[in-house]
Write a protein that holds these residues in place. Structure first.
Motif, short mmCIF file in Angstrom:
data_model
loop_
_atom_site.label_atom_id
_atom_site.label_comp_id
_atom_site.label_asym_id
_atom_site.label_seq_id
_atom_site.Cartn_x
_atom_site.Cartn_y
_atom_site.Cartn_z
N LEU A 1 -4.12 26.06 -22.63
CA LEU A 1 -3.74 25.47 -23.90
C LEU A 1 -2.26 25.16 -24.01
CD1 LEU A 1 -4.59 24.67 -26.78
CD2 LEU A 1 -4.17 27.04 -27.46
N SER A 2 -1.42 25.97 -23.41
CA SER A 2 0.03 25.78 -23.53
C SER A 2 0.51 24.48 -22.89
CB SER A 2 0.77 26.97 -22.90
OG SER A 2 0.45 27.07 -21.52
N ALA A 3 -0.34 23.85 -22.06
CA ALA A 3 0.04 22.60 -21.41
C ALA A 3 -0.16 21.39 -22.34
CB ALA A 3 -0.77 22.40 -20.13
N PHE A 4 -0.80 21.60 -23.49
CA PHE A 4 -1.13 20.50 -24.39
C PHE A 4 -0.49 20.69 -25.77
CE2 PHE A 4 -4.62 20.94 -21.39
CZ PHE A 4 -4.90 19.64 -21.02
N THR A 5 -0.32 19.58 -26.45
CA THR A 5 -0.03 19.61 -27.88
C THR A 5 -1.19 18.93 -28.59
OG1 THR A 5 1.14 17.49 -27.83
CG2 THR A 5 2.46 19.50 -27.53
N ILE B 1 -4.60 14.71 -28.49
CA ILE B 1 -4.18 15.75 -27.55
C ILE B 1 -3.30 15.11 -26.49
CG2 ILE B 1 -4.97 17.52 -25.92
CD1 ILE B 1 -7.68 17.45 -27.40
N ARG B 2 -2.14 15.70 -26.25
CA ARG B 2 -1.21 15.14 -25.27
C ARG B 2 -0.76 16.21 -24.30
NH1 ARG B 2 3.44 11.49 -27.74
NH2 ARG B 2 3.45 10.89 -25.54
N LEU B 3 -0.52 15.77 -23.07
CA LEU B 3 0.05 16.68 -22.08
C LEU B 3 1.56 16.74 -22.28
CD1 LEU B 3 -1.88 15.89 -18.77
CD2 LEU B 3 -1.70 18.09 -19.90
N LYS B 4 2.12 17.95 -22.21
CA LYS B 4 3.55 18.12 -22.45
C LYS B 4 4.39 17.66 -21.27
CE LYS B 4 3.08 22.14 -25.51
NZ LYS B 4 3.39 23.59 -25.65
N LYS B 5 4.01 18.08 -20.05
CA LYS B 5 4.82 17.77 -18.87
C LYS B 5 3.98 17.00 -17.85
CE LYS B 5 7.77 21.86 -19.30
NZ LYS B 5 8.27 23.09 -18.60
N THR B 6 4.49 15.85 -17.44
CA THR B 6 3.82 15.05 -16.42
C THR B 6 4.87 14.52 -15.46
OG1 THR B 6 4.02 13.03 -17.74
CG2 THR B 6 2.01 14.35 -18.04
N LYS B 7 4.41 13.93 -14.36
CA LYS B 7 5.34 13.35 -13.39
C LYS B 7 5.61 11.89 -13.76
CE LYS B 7 4.38 16.37 -9.43
NZ LYS B 7 3.92 16.43 -8.01
#
Length: 276
Positions: free
Chosen positions: A159-163, A173-179
């Motif tokens: 869960l901590s990977a998403f907002t 729903i969005r991913l916080k960190k991506t490349k």
């Protein structure tokens, strides 16, 4: 008729390969009755990820629109979770003329009319590694799943990977960190995933929409998928209509290519697109 089938075999593999190449804090969600229901982060994520089946098969109607040229063809879709995805193109009397197969280690495209094929090891697709994507990302698109690039599956502990933001009866729903890619997901009041959007380099965009959900083993699954790829110069769209969906007694195995078939490169296949 032969010319029509040749046209299908040219467009279909190229289009899908292009898709591959292109390609939380406490929230509020809407319950199935339309009222707002408070859910914890973990519970909300569990509701979203529980819908996907472990295996799947269906009849398929595939419509491709490439720069205004539309082609429709019948076939079937078979999938086994964490193993294999097969799209079989059989426009007449169930006779297969083309097959697209995605596995954990390769992408295989077979043109049975012209007896040729493309085999691409997943490891050579640098855009996947550079974008932190892999087979499981591609699988999630077909299985109507939320995904976390680099992982086999999403669990409540991720869960901590998403907002998560609930707005206008939907959840974003969005991913916080991506490349290199950005990932956005949208859910409906029934906590079903309705949209997956992948953005690359602020130019390319892959939109995968899920519509017309049908009951499937006490859960639900979209009977229509709309795919749009933007930023490649030509407008590229596809619609997959599914019928006779099931999850039981599915036979699926990796394809062995006959020695009578000629292997061609991905570049040769892509050149066909430019001549259409």
């Amino acid at each position: 008729m032969k010319r029509f089938l040749l046209h299908i075999c040219k467009i279909l593999p190229v289009y899908l390969l292009l898709i591959l190449v292109a390609s939380c804090k406490t929230s509020k969600s809407m319950d199935s009755s339309g009222g707002i229901k408070e859910l914890s982060d973990t519970k909300y994520l569990e509701e979203v990820i529980k819908n996907a089946p472990s295996s799947f098969s269906s009849k398929m109607r595939l419509t491709i629109n490439l720069d205004g040229k539309e082609t429709s063809v019948n076939g079937s879709l078979k999938m086994k979770k964490n193993d294999l995805i097969q799209l079989s193109i059989a426009p007449i009397l169930g006779i297969e003329v083309a097959r697209i197969e995605i596995s954990k280690d390769s992408v295989l495209v077979i043109d049975r009319i012209n007896k040729r094929y493309v085999y691409v090891p997943i490891s050579t697709l640098s855009f996947l590694a550079n974008g932190d994507m892999n087979f499981y990302t591609l699988q999630a698109l077909f299985f109507n799943e939320l995904f976390l690039p680099g992982k086999q599956e999403v669990t409540p502990s991720d869960l901590s990977a998403f907002t998560v933001r609930q707005e206008n009866n939907k959840a974003t729903i969005r991913l916080k960190k991506t490349k290199k890619f950005d990932y956005n997901f949208t859910t409906d009041p029934n906590k079903q995933l309705t949209n997956t959007d992948i953005f690359a380099l602020a130019k390319y965009q892959l939109k995968w929409e899920y519509r017309d959900f049908k009951p499937l083993n006490k859960q639900s699954f979209p009977s229509q998928m709309n795919i749009t790829l933007a930023g490649i110069g030509k407008e590229a769209k596809a619609q997959i209509d599914l019928s006779k969906m099931g999850t039981d007694k599915i036979r699926i195995a990796k394809t062995s290519v006959s020695g009578k078939y000629k292997q061609i490169s991905t570049n040769e296949l892509l050149k066909l697109l430019l001549s259409l």
